[in-house]
Design an enzyme around this catalytic site. Structure first.
Site, PDB file in Angstrom:
ATOM      1  N   ASP A 117      -8.196  -0.029   0.128  1.00 56.20           N
ATOM      2  CA  ASP A 117      -7.961   1.230  -0.546  1.00 56.20           C
ATOM      3  C   ASP A 117      -6.727   1.835   0.292  1.00 56.20           C
ATOM      4  OD1 ASP A 117      -9.728   1.303  -2.614  1.00 56.20           O
ATOM      5  OD2 ASP A 117     -11.114   1.781  -1.190  1.00 56.20           O
ATOM      6  N   ASP A 177      -9.488  -3.217  -9.233  1.00 57.44           N
ATOM      7  CA  ASP A 177      -9.025  -2.062  -8.732  1.00 57.44           C
ATOM      8  C   ASP A 177      -7.699  -2.356  -7.886  1.00 57.44           C
ATOM      9  OD1 ASP A 177     -11.807  -2.147  -9.267  1.00 57.44           O
ATOM     10  OD2 ASP A 177     -12.183  -0.238  -8.390  1.00 57.44           O
TER      11      ASP A 177
END
Ligand code: GLY
Length: 393
Positions: A117, A177
């Site tokens: 992330d 993602d």
């Protein structure tokens, strides 16, 4: 944006919305009503006090509770990004001042190797700042973040490892993602001249292209690899209804991720996949008429299921970019429909609610019963990005 451009932009939307009553007869607000609502929301975002320990991520309206997160949360770059985008949208320098204060919030994440992330956390804040003005500290933070992300790449698998948790279930999980984090690598490669970042992004995209999609062009959420051989172990999910279901935000990440990767590579396979997955989304029988998907296209509870506005805003932003490359009017019309739908009292957070968010009705993590039908910071981020992309077309 100077004042004249700003007025033209507002006028453009006024024309769009005064002409519109969406096809399913959902009456959208007049342009001035929705602009007033939006201005109230934007002001609350600007006035939200800067906090160096936590960032507003989402809100449970019933209990009037704002969920705040530390910089290690995957969403920690979005609030600064929202303020930068509001500055570009309105030209009001107060947003810029707040954006400058919020941007350092996620800086230390540029050296956090704990998850993929780092792309979301760093690029959505520092990358947005760089769109406004040159800043060598921001550039160095992006390059450092790219270096960190590359430590999670494995040659054998040909992909960046997404998560380190659930080690008893997965050996090497890669989630759809993760395509979004490639923008950090592509940009860092341009800023630094270091080709390694670009090459790793391309390898990751190619591996994802090969393994993450079904025959119908929907995608799995999680692919688990065997790091010893690079073979696929499992095709599964964490945030979808089940392994074979179609998690709406995942589809939007895929369309956005492959369109963005096409921007940097001009690889036709990427745009072909983006178009195929966009077609799956746009023509799905379970997509409501107003263009805002349920959180999972295969939730058996449909039509009594929660929507996910974040999937819609990510998709709208992606489709504006996809339209730019293909000139396919269907993408423009669909993105416009989403934006039109969202300009309504149904979706803009009520002005009585004092919170730094714009849109209601996103679903964060349904299987965990977390953030169901709530305002969430990243839905706003891609909404603002979509407005800016529309303006630039
Ligand atoms: N990247 C995490 C999510 O989309 O919920």
């Amino acid at each position: 944006m100077n004042k004249v451009n700003h007025i033209l932009f507002i006028l453009g939307f006024a024309l769009l919305f005064s002409a519109c009553k969406s096809k399913n007869n959902v009456q959208t607000n007049s342009a001035s009503d929705s602009n007033n609502l939006l201005e109230t929301r934007y002001r609350m975002m600007m006035e939200y006090p800067v906090d160096s320990m936590s960032m507003p991520r989402s809100m449970t309206i019933k209990s009037n509770l704002i969920k705040k997160v530390p910089s290690r949360d995957w969403t920690s770059g979005f609030f600064a990004g929202n303020l930068w985008q509001l500055y570009r949208l309105t030209g009001n320098s107060d947003y810029k001042k707040q954006a400058e204060k919020w941007t350092p919030f996620s800086k230390k994440e540029s050296v956090n190797r704990g998850s993929h992330d780092v792309g979301f956390k760093v690029f959505c804040a520092f990358g947005e700042g760089l769109k406004v003005e040159k800043n060598s500290d921001y550039e160095q933070t992006i390059i450092k973040g790219a270096e960190t992300l590359c430590t999670r790449f494995d040659e054998k698998v040909g992909a960046i490892r997404s998560w380190d948790f659930n080690k008893e279930i997965w050996d090497y999980p890669v989630i759809i993602d993760n395509m979004m984090n490639l923008e950090l690598l592509f940009e860092a490669s341009k800023l630094s001249g270091n080709k390694k970042y670009h090459d790793i992004a391309v390898q990751h995209a190619n591996t994802t292209l090969k393994n993450q999609f079904r025959k119908d062009n929907s995608c799995y959420h999680v692919i688990d690899y065997n790091p010893a051989t690079g073979a696929v172990r499992k095709k599964t999910t964490l945030q979808g209804y089940n392994d074979d279901s179609v998690w709406a935000r995942g589809q939007a990440w895929a369309v956005y991720g492959f369109t963005m990767s096409y921007r940097y590579t001009k690889d036709k396979a990427y745009i072909d996949q983006a178009e195929a997955t966009a077609a799956f989304f746009m023509t799905n029988k379970n997509l409501p008429e107003d263009g805002i998907p349920y959180w999972d296209f295969k939730d058996p509870a449909i039509p009594d299921s929660a929507r996910d506005v974040s999937a819609a805003t990510i998709m709208a932003s992606a489709l504006y970019e996809l339209y730019g490359y293909t000139k396919n009017e269907r993408y423009l019309a669909f993105a416009d429909k989403i934006i039109r739908t969202l300009h309504s009292e149904k979706y803009i957070l009520n002005k009585e609610i004092n919170a730094p968010f714009i849109l209601d009705h996103s679903t964060g993590n349904w299987p965990k019963h977390d953030e169901i039908d709530e305002p969430i910071v990243y839905a706003d981020y891609y909404f603002l990005e979509a407005l800016l992309r529309k303006k630039d077309l």
